[in-house]
Design a protein around this motif. Structure first.
Motif, PDB file in Angstrom:
ATOM      1  N   VAL A 198      41.940  40.648  27.132  1.00 49.49           N
ATOM      2  CA  VAL A 198      42.714  39.639  27.860  1.00 49.49           C
ATOM      3  C   VAL A 198      43.806  40.311  28.691  1.00 49.49           C
ATOM      4  CG1 VAL A 198      44.229  37.659  27.613  1.00 49.49           C
ATOM      5  CG2 VAL A 198      42.223  37.872  26.168  1.00 49.49           C
ATOM      6  N   SER A 199      44.488  41.300  28.118  1.00 45.96           N
ATOM      7  CA  SER A 199      45.580  41.886  28.878  1.00 45.96           C
ATOM      8  C   SER A 199      45.043  42.781  29.997  1.00 45.96           C
ATOM      9  CB  SER A 199      46.559  42.633  27.959  1.00 45.96           C
ATOM     10  OG  SER A 199      46.130  43.923  27.710  1.00 45.96           O
ATOM     11  N   GLY A 200      43.849  43.396  29.797  1.00 42.75           N
ATOM     12  CA  GLY A 200      43.227  44.144  30.891  1.00 42.75           C
ATOM     13  C   GLY A 200      42.886  43.242  32.064  1.00 42.75           C
ATOM     14  N   VAL A 201      42.335  42.059  31.746  1.00 47.60           N
ATOM     15  CA  VAL A 201      42.006  41.085  32.787  1.00 47.60           C
ATOM     16  C   VAL A 201      43.286  40.638  33.495  1.00 47.60           C
ATOM     17  CG1 VAL A 201      41.139  38.760  33.182  1.00 47.60           C
ATOM     18  CG2 VAL A 201      39.897  40.307  31.658  1.00 47.60           C
ATOM     19  N   ALA A 202      44.327  40.360  32.703  1.00 47.99           N
ATOM     20  CA  ALA A 202      45.580  39.865  33.282  1.00 47.99           C
ATOM     21  C   ALA A 202      46.168  40.887  34.257  1.00 47.99           C
ATOM     22  CB  ALA A 202      46.577  39.556  32.167  1.00 47.99           C
ATOM     23  N   THR A 203      46.128  42.174  33.866  1.00 45.65           N
ATOM     24  CA  THR A 203      46.670  43.204  34.755  1.00 45.65           C
ATOM     25  C   THR A 203      45.914  43.210  36.077  1.00 45.65           C
ATOM     26  OG1 THR A 203      47.017  44.495  32.761  1.00 45.65           O
ATOM     27  CG2 THR A 203      47.381  45.620  34.835  1.00 45.65           C
ATOM     28  N   LEU A 204      44.587  43.078  35.989  1.00 49.25           N
ATOM     29  CA  LEU A 204      43.774  43.077  37.202  1.00 49.25           C
ATOM     30  C   LEU A 204      44.133  41.879  38.085  1.00 49.25           C
ATOM     31  CD1 LEU A 204      41.810  45.238  37.865  1.00 49.25           C
ATOM     32  CD2 LEU A 204      39.968  43.905  36.867  1.00 49.25           C
ATOM     33  N   VAL A 205      44.323  40.706  37.454  1.00 49.57           N
ATOM     34  CA  VAL A 205      44.710  39.514  38.219  1.00 49.57           C
ATOM     35  C   VAL A 205      46.045  39.757  38.907  1.00 49.57           C
ATOM     36  CG1 VAL A 205      45.436  37.105  38.007  1.00 49.57           C
ATOM     37  CG2 VAL A 205      43.435  37.913  36.752  1.00 49.57           C
ATOM     38  N   ILE A 206      47.011  40.288  38.152  1.00 46.46           N
ATOM     39  CA  ILE A 206      48.357  40.472  38.703  1.00 46.46           C
ATOM     40  C   ILE A 206      48.335  41.408  39.913  1.00 46.46           C
ATOM     41  CG2 ILE A 206      50.604  41.514  38.204  1.00 46.46           C
ATOM     42  CD1 ILE A 206      50.361  40.387  35.384  1.00 46.46           C
ATOM     43  N   VAL A 207      47.644  42.548  39.790  1.00 43.97           N
ATOM     44  CA  VAL A 207      47.692  43.503  40.904  1.00 43.97           C
ATOM     45  C   VAL A 207      46.803  43.062  42.071  1.00 43.97           C
ATOM     46  CG1 VAL A 207      48.264  45.478  39.448  1.00 43.97           C
ATOM     47  CG2 VAL A 207      45.880  45.025  39.993  1.00 43.97           C
ATOM     48  N   SER A 208      45.896  42.091  41.845  1.00 45.38           N
ATOM     49  CA  SER A 208      44.982  41.700  42.917  1.00 45.38           C
ATOM     50  C   SER A 208      45.430  40.488  43.713  1.00 45.38           C
ATOM     51  CB  SER A 208      43.587  41.409  42.345  1.00 45.38           C
ATOM     52  OG  SER A 208      43.100  42.509  41.636  1.00 45.38           O
ATOM     53  N   LEU A 209      46.288  39.639  43.130  1.00 47.40           N
ATOM     54  CA  LEU A 209      46.582  38.357  43.789  1.00 47.40           C
ATOM     55  C   LEU A 209      47.205  38.539  45.176  1.00 47.40           C
ATOM     56  CD1 LEU A 209      47.742  35.959  40.948  1.00 47.40           C
ATOM     57  CD2 LEU A 209      45.734  35.764  42.423  1.00 47.40           C
ATOM     58  N   GLY A 210      48.141  39.477  45.298  1.00 50.38           N
ATOM     59  CA  GLY A 210      48.777  39.699  46.597  1.00 50.38           C
ATOM     60  C   GLY A 210      47.744  40.104  47.635  1.00 50.38           C
ATOM     61  N   LEU A 211      46.819  40.947  47.231  1.00 50.47           N
ATOM     62  CA  LEU A 211      45.763  41.388  48.145  1.00 50.47           C
ATOM     63  C   LEU A 211      44.817  40.226  48.441  1.00 50.47           C
ATOM     64  CD1 LEU A 211      44.780  44.034  49.508  1.00 50.47           C
ATOM     65  CD2 LEU A 211      43.035  44.110  47.753  1.00 50.47           C
ATOM     66  N   ALA A 212      44.590  39.374  47.440  1.00 55.05           N
ATOM     67  CA  ALA A 212      43.697  38.235  47.648  1.00 55.05           C
ATOM     68  C   ALA A 212      44.235  37.350  48.766  1.00 55.05           C
ATOM     69  CB  ALA A 212      43.553  37.444  46.348  1.00 55.05           C
ATOM     70  N   VAL A 213      45.558  37.162  48.807  1.00 48.85           N
ATOM     71  CA  VAL A 213      46.146  36.342  49.860  1.00 48.85           C
ATOM     72  C   VAL A 213      45.995  37.041  51.218  1.00 48.85           C
ATOM     73  CG1 VAL A 213      48.314  35.427  50.749  1.00 48.85           C
ATOM     74  CG2 VAL A 213      47.732  35.133  48.340  1.00 48.85           C
ATOM     75  N   VAL A 214      46.332  38.335  51.256  1.00 48.02           N
ATOM     76  CA  VAL A 214      46.349  39.043  52.532  1.00 48.02           C
ATOM     77  C   VAL A 214      44.939  39.340  53.035  1.00 48.02           C
ATOM     78  CG1 VAL A 214      46.986  41.239  53.601  1.00 48.02           C
ATOM     79  CG2 VAL A 214      48.623  40.012  52.201  1.00 48.02           C
ATOM     80  N   PHE A 215      44.067  39.774  52.124  1.00 47.58           N
ATOM     81  CA  PHE A 215      42.707  40.130  52.535  1.00 47.58           C
ATOM     82  C   PHE A 215      41.766  38.934  52.385  1.00 47.58           C
ATOM     83  CE2 PHE A 215      38.480  41.856  51.335  1.00 47.58           C
ATOM     84  CZ  PHE A 215      38.147  42.362  52.585  1.00 47.58           C
ATOM     85  N   GLY A 216      41.828  38.269  51.226  1.00 51.54           N
ATOM     86  CA  GLY A 216      40.926  37.158  50.965  1.00 51.54           C
ATOM     87  C   GLY A 216      41.138  36.005  51.933  1.00 51.54           C
ATOM     88  N   MET A 217      42.407  35.657  52.198  1.00 55.67           N
ATOM     89  CA  MET A 217      42.679  34.543  53.099  1.00 55.67           C
ATOM     90  C   MET A 217      42.723  34.986  54.552  1.00 55.67           C
ATOM     91  SD  MET A 217      45.577  32.170  51.336  1.00 55.67           S
ATOM     92  CE  MET A 217      45.628  30.897  52.594  1.00 55.67           C
ATOM     93  N   MET A 218      43.496  36.049  54.816  1.00 52.55           N
ATOM     94  CA  MET A 218      43.775  36.396  56.213  1.00 52.55           C
ATOM     95  C   MET A 218      42.796  37.391  56.792  1.00 52.55           C
ATOM     96  SD  MET A 218      47.877  36.810  55.920  1.00 52.55           S
ATOM     97  CE  MET A 218      48.068  37.016  57.676  1.00 52.55           C
ATOM     98  N   ARG A 219      41.952  37.996  55.935  1.00 52.02           N
ATOM     99  CA  ARG A 219      41.003  39.022  56.395  1.00 52.02           C
ATOM    100  C   ARG A 219      41.726  40.245  56.972  1.00 52.02           C
ATOM    101  NH1 ARG A 219      36.504  39.075  54.070  1.00 52.02           N
ATOM    102  NH2 ARG A 219      37.178  37.474  52.651  1.00 52.02           N
TER     103      ARG A 219
END
Lengths: 288, 415
Positions: free
Chosen positions: A12-33
């Protein structure tokens, strides 16, 4: 039995770390390309904000949770204004520019603060599961990842700002025709993404430590997660983190960290071969 | 990389040009006015900069000191520092450049054993003298290289008995996943077994691993008396943080063959770092008049930017340069073979780290070894073992008998 609980907690904590470090990129890359290769350095700047503030005697929780997103959000706004804005739609140029930016941030931080700033120890102590000790901060990270995801979901789904942002990302010209200034929406979205990365940096600072080069350890995993996730940026990131984080941790337990990382990459490659548009390119397509 | 016809032509022209220019350069050298070139290759950036930056500072300081004393053989010394950015490919590139373009009299450099093994063959081939100033896993047997750092028979051999005497017999090893960690963990295993203990498990980690959660759970399940770490680089420092965060420092103590080689003790808070024990051939805190005099000069010169020297890597770089300079003075020449022969004539030197003697047969050093404990961002020296010879390398390597050897021996321990 207690070993199983500890393994589950680690997953669970491994997954959480991945979520935390990825969310900012998800907004910038996932949304804005926008391919932001300086994402890792946004984390690093968040981490430095946290440890420098805490070194100045600022309350630890403010140093971890409040100041990093503000500081990195401001840096993100400046970066968008002077660099990214000129490169929208030019993917390769953006990659080159943000890679240069990442090197500049590493060099700049090394020059300004050196590579030897004392970090912060993880707060919250530890607790016992049978004969095992587990860090309390690990559970806090899990809670933080849930809170961050919920916050993004609520903003995108239920606020006018979220609606405008989603609309602009889908069709900027139509949004402009309806009286929304796409420039400003892009700028704000990038700033929000940077702030999320900053928050992530602050959150992981007590467990990973802070060095000018720390971003390099996270950037590849963040990109793999977001790309595997696919079009629906929040759901995709969460599903991909869940899958890849579990694979990584389980294989690390069963074999060694080397094979853990190998397994993560194999799963990501196989998935992208079968689902070239990411998990949410096929499933849960209408999700956020 | 693709080579265009134009590039090939340019290279050919350059090569021709430098062949023509060569006699001119030699004539200039004969005049004796031009500087002696010394090349340093240390990571000033990237994950290994925690070791590289203090090493570069010490090499700079050593060269400045020599120049202030009138240079060598009446010629000034020109130091060229290259930054390979923690990237092995750049190491090979800069080593080639040092040998062919700069025509360096000596190359000091290499931090990880991987980088050393990358550039050692290159410097062998181009016949350029090489000094490797890092504590490492031992066994390098090559007449062109001088290894001035300590090796397992000197440091692990003191660390393991300390662990077994104070904490218990059985240990769990965590090590970096490349030749240093692999070979050093074999040495640790050997000494642990000789002390009547068992190695419960050995875990290897690539240099960019930052999440040690699973490893920490595994260690707890194995219940060792102590953990011995041969972890390397900035990312691996997370291990000590996560260990402390899980509240394990009080239950299972940590000893390390690498902790303190960089600035680990400065980066960690005292709650995280204090109590970790390491063994090296130098700590900034050793209490001798020579060391105090050195530190005074070093801090006067570097001012507030002076890095914390930690354990031996930076100091061995300073000593390595001075050993080479002594060799040049004795040889009265910078010619490679002349300097090697002078260095093999039995050079011994009083240094800030105590007496250092170069062993002619192995090209390794006899040094004082210290066991110390991390305390409040620095180290507290616990035990001192004067004049420890490099027995590990000496058991396999005799360059006096086999001067043409150029290989690294590995200790044979079955795990």
């Amino acid at each position: 039995m207690d070993y199983a609980v500890v393994v589950a907690l680690q997953i669970v904590s491994g997954v959480a770390t991945l979520v935390i470090v990825s969310l900012g990129l998800a907004v910038v890359f996932g949304m804005m390309r926008v391919i932001n290769l300086a994402h890792g350095e946004f984390l690093m700047l968040g981490g430095y904000t946290a440890i420098l503030a805490s070194g100045q005697g600022v309350n630890l929780w403010i140093a971890i949770l409040v100041l990093p997103p503000i500081a990195v959000g401001i840096i993100g706004a400046v970066v968008e204004r002077v660099l990214i804005r000129r490169l929208y739609g030019r993917m390769i140029d953006t990659m080159l520019a943000t890679w240069g930016l990442s090197l500049a941030f590493i060099g700049g931080v090394t020059m300004l603060f050196g590579n030897s700033v004392t970090g912060i120890s993880a707060p919250l102590g530890s607790f016992e599961v049978g004969r095992f000790h587990v860090a309390g901060y690990d559970l806090f990270l899990v809670a933080a990842s849930v809170a961050m995801s919920l916050a993004i979901w609520i903003v995108l789904k239920f606020t006018p700002a979220g609606l405008i942002a989603r609309g602009t990302m889908q069709n900027a010209e139509m949004a402009a025709a309806l009286g929304v200034p796409p420039d400003r929406v892009y700028a704000l979205t990038f700033t929000a993404g940077a702030a999320l990365s900053g928050l992530a940096g602050g959150l992981i600072a007590p467990v990973s430590g802070v060095l000018p080069t720390m971003g390099t350890a996270y950037i590849a995993k963040a990109f793999i997660t977001v790309i595997t996730g696919g079009a629906a940026m929040l759901t995709g990131t969460l599903v991909a983190s869940g899958l890849l984080g579990s694979v990584l941790t389980i294989f690390t337990f069963l074999t060694t960290p080397v094979f853990g990382e190998v397994a993560l990459l194999v799963v990501a490659i196989v998935l992208l071969r079968l689902l070239p548009r990411g998990i949410t390119g096929r499933f849960l397509r209408r999700a956020l | 990389m693709t080579i265009s016809r134009r590039d090939a032509l340019k290279t050919a022209l350059l090569a021709a040009g430098s062949t023509l220019a060569a006699p001119a350069i030699m004539r200039q050298a004969a005049l004796g006015a031009d500087p002696i070139k010394v090349v340093g290759i240390h990571d000033a950036s990237g994950g290994l900069d925690i070791y590289g930056q203090p090493m570069i500072a010490c090499l700079d300081f050593a060269v400045d000191e020599a120049n202030a004393a009138g240079g060598l053989l009446g010629r000034p010394i020109e130091l060229i520092n290259y930054d390979p950015q923690s990237n092995i490919q750049l190491y090979t590139q800069f080593a080639t450049q040092a040998a062919t373009k700069d025509k360096a009299a000596v190359v000091h450099g290499g931090i990880t054993s991987a980088s050393r093994e990358a550039i050692r063959p290159i410097l062998d081939r181009f016949k350029t003298l090489y000094f490797y100033n890092t504590q490492y896993e031992g066994g390098v047997c090559d007449r062109n290289i001088f290894c001035t750092g300590s090796t397992p028979a000197q440091n692990v051999n003191k660390l393991v008995p300390y662990v077994q005497k104070h904490w218990g017999k059985n240990v769990y090893i965590v090590a970096a996943d490349y030749n240093y960690g692999q070979i050093t963990s074999k040495w640790i295993t050997k000494y642990v077994r000789e002390g009547g203990g068992q190695v419960l498990s050995v875990d290897f980690f690539p240099l960019d691993v930052t999440n040690f959660g699973p490893a920490i759970s595994k260690i707890q399940a194995a219940k060792p008396d102590a953990v011995i770490s041969a972890l390397v680089g900035g990312a691996h420092i997370s291990f000590y943080r996560q260990w402390a965060a899980a509240g394990l420092k009080k239950t299972i103590p940590i000893a390390s063959t690498t902790f303190g080689g960089g600035n680990e003790s400065v980066l960690l808070t005292p709650e995280e770092g204090d109590g970790i024990v390491s063994a090296f051939s130098y700590f900034q805190e050793i209490d001798t008049p020579e060391n105090k005099a050195f530190l005074e000069k070093f801090h006067a010169k570097m001012g507030p930017k002076a890095p914390y020297l930690g354990a031996e890597l930076a100091m061995r770089t300073y000593i390595g340069f001075n050993l080479w300079a002594e060799g040049v003075k004795r040889a009265k020449s910078i010619d490679r073979m002349a300097v090697i022969k002078a260095l093999e004539s039995g050079i011994s030197m009083d240094t800030p780290a105590g007496k250092t003697t170069l062993d002619p047969k192995t090209h390794h050093t006899t040094v004082d070894v210290f066991v110390a404990e991390c305390a409040n961002h620095g180290f507290k020296v616990l035990e001192t073992f004067p004049q420890q010879p490099p027995l590990d390398t000496a058991s396999v390597c005799d360059l006096a008998a086999h001067p043409n050897e150029a290989k690294q021996y590995e200790v044979d321990v079955k795990i």
